[in-house]
Motif scaffolding. Structure first.
Motif, short mmCIF file in Angstrom:
data_model
loop_
_atom_site.label_atom_id
_atom_site.label_comp_id
_atom_site.label_asym_id
_atom_site.label_seq_id
_atom_site.Cartn_x
_atom_site.Cartn_y
_atom_site.Cartn_z
N SER A 127 -30.24 -28.86 70.01
CA SER A 127 -31.67 -29.70 69.96
C SER A 127 -31.65 -31.00 70.85
O SER A 127 -32.62 -31.13 71.47
N SER A 128 -30.52 -31.68 70.83
CA SER A 128 -30.58 -32.81 71.58
C SER A 128 -30.00 -32.63 73.14
O SER A 128 -30.25 -33.61 74.07
N SER A 129 -29.28 -31.29 73.45
CA SER A 129 -29.07 -31.28 74.96
C SER A 129 -29.43 -30.50 75.77
O SER A 129 -29.55 -30.12 76.84
N LEU A 130 -30.40 -29.21 75.01
CA LEU A 130 -30.90 -28.12 75.71
C LEU A 130 -32.51 -28.33 75.42
O LEU A 130 -33.08 -27.25 74.85
N PRO A 131 -33.03 -29.22 76.14
CA PRO A 131 -34.68 -29.12 75.72
C PRO A 131 -35.80 -27.84 76.44
O PRO A 131 -36.66 -27.59 75.86
N ASN A 132 -35.00 -27.18 77.33
CA ASN A 132 -35.68 -26.03 78.13
C ASN A 132 -35.00 -24.72 77.66
O ASN A 132 -35.67 -23.71 77.98
N LEU A 133 -34.18 -24.83 76.51
CA LEU A 133 -33.95 -23.40 75.98
C LEU A 133 -35.00 -22.45 75.51
O LEU A 133 -35.99 -22.86 74.56
N ARG A 134 -34.87 -21.28 76.11
CA ARG A 134 -36.06 -20.22 75.80
C ARG A 134 -35.27 -18.97 74.92
O ARG A 134 -35.85 -18.43 74.00
N VAL A 135 -33.98 -18.79 75.34
CA VAL A 135 -33.35 -17.66 74.64
C VAL A 135 -32.19 -18.13 74.02
O VAL A 135 -31.12 -18.83 74.57
N LEU A 136 -32.02 -17.84 72.48
CA LEU A 136 -30.62 -18.40 71.93
C LEU A 136 -30.16 -17.00 71.22
O LEU A 136 -30.87 -16.56 70.24
N SER A 137 -29.15 -16.53 71.58
CA SER A 137 -28.48 -15.30 71.09
C SER A 137 -27.32 -15.81 70.33
O SER A 137 -26.23 -15.78 71.13
N LEU A 138 -27.15 -15.58 68.98
CA LEU A 138 -25.75 -15.78 68.36
C LEU A 138 -25.55 -14.68 67.46
O LEU A 138 -25.13 -15.07 66.26
N SER A 139 -25.87 -13.36 67.78
CA SER A 139 -25.70 -12.27 66.92
C SER A 139 -24.09 -12.04 66.49
O SER A 139 -23.39 -12.42 67.49
N HIS A 140 -23.75 -11.93 65.22
CA HIS A 140 -22.46 -11.71 64.79
C HIS A 140 -21.61 -12.87 65.20
O HIS A 140 -20.45 -12.61 65.54
N CYS A 141 -22.07 -13.96 65.22
CA CYS A 141 -21.00 -15.23 65.05
C CYS A 141 -20.75 -15.56 63.87
O CYS A 141 -21.20 -15.45 62.85
N TYR A 142 -19.72 -16.24 63.75
CA TYR A 142 -19.00 -16.87 62.84
C TYR A 142 -19.50 -18.27 62.85
O TYR A 142 -18.72 -18.94 63.46
N VAL A 143 -20.21 -18.95 62.04
CA VAL A 143 -20.50 -20.22 62.07
C VAL A 143 -20.43 -20.56 60.51
O VAL A 143 -21.32 -20.31 59.70
N PRO A 144 -19.80 -21.83 60.02
CA PRO A 144 -19.81 -22.27 58.81
C PRO A 144 -21.06 -23.12 58.31
O PRO A 144 -21.78 -23.56 59.31
#
Length: 196
Positions: A127-144
């Motif tokens: 949110s602080s670095s990518l103000p123009n982000l339209r597509v965020l795809s994190l399927s099957h990611c491991y994130v704690p």
């Protein structure tokens, strides 16, 4: 890395054009993309003033790529990996460092990656670095951790794919605030509770 052109068995395998004073565009018609045996490419510290050509993906033997301070404008970053293939998933220890200078990025695809920062930290980084982000795809990611509310700052998001991420947290109320959202893919992500 040695400078210049390195050949093995008559084939160009390394190309170092760092600090070569190149000023111009690099597009998909470049003969550079015909170097199918290229393993190492350094284009750093030039001024290409263009987006990264899609044909960079044609260099299938490439294991080292340096585009630092090369004047490229990056709008799509796809570092997805197939979690079904053992040993192929990308490990991202610090997502903030990965995205900190990519303010023009519109698509980020990290499917199948291991993001070592907790959800709230990477949500803040995005949110602080990518103000123009339209597509965020994190399927099957491991994130704690749990999904952070700071993601709502990304008001340009139209596609969000968190399928198979095993969030195991409440559905964020902020999902109701994405006014441009056209696709929200959440199968098997473990979100719990009432959807806003």
């Amino acid at each position: 890395m040695d400078s210049g052109v390195i050949c093995e068995e008559g084939r160009v395998t390394r190309l170092d054009l760092s600090e070569a004073g190149i000023d111009g565009r690099l597009d998909n018609s470049s003969s550079l993309f015909n170097l199918q045996h290229l393993k190492s490419l350094d284009l750093s510290y030039n001024y290409f003033n263009s987006t990264i050509p899609s044909r960079i993906g044609d260099l299938t033997n490439l294991s080292y790529l340096n585009l630092a301070n090369a004047g490229f404008s990056l709008v799509t970053l796809d570092l997805s990996s197939d979690r079904m293939l053992e040993g192929t998933n990308l490990v991202i220890p610090n997502l903030s460092v990965l995205v900190q200078n990519l303010s023009k990025l519109q698509e980020l695809r990290l499917d199948g990656s291991n993001i070592l920062a907790p959800w709230n930290r990477w949500c803040q980084a995005l949110s602080s670095s990518l103000p123009n982000l339209r597509v965020l795809s994190l399927s099957h990611c491991y994130v704690p951790g749990r999904l952070g509310e700071s993601l709502v700052k990304l008001q340009s998001l139209s596609v969000v794919d968190l399928g198979g991420t095993n969030l195991s947290s409440p559905v964020p109320q902020s999902f109701a605030k994405f006014s441009n959202l056209t696709l929200l893919n959440l199968p098997g992500c473990g979100l719990q509770g009432t959807f806003p």
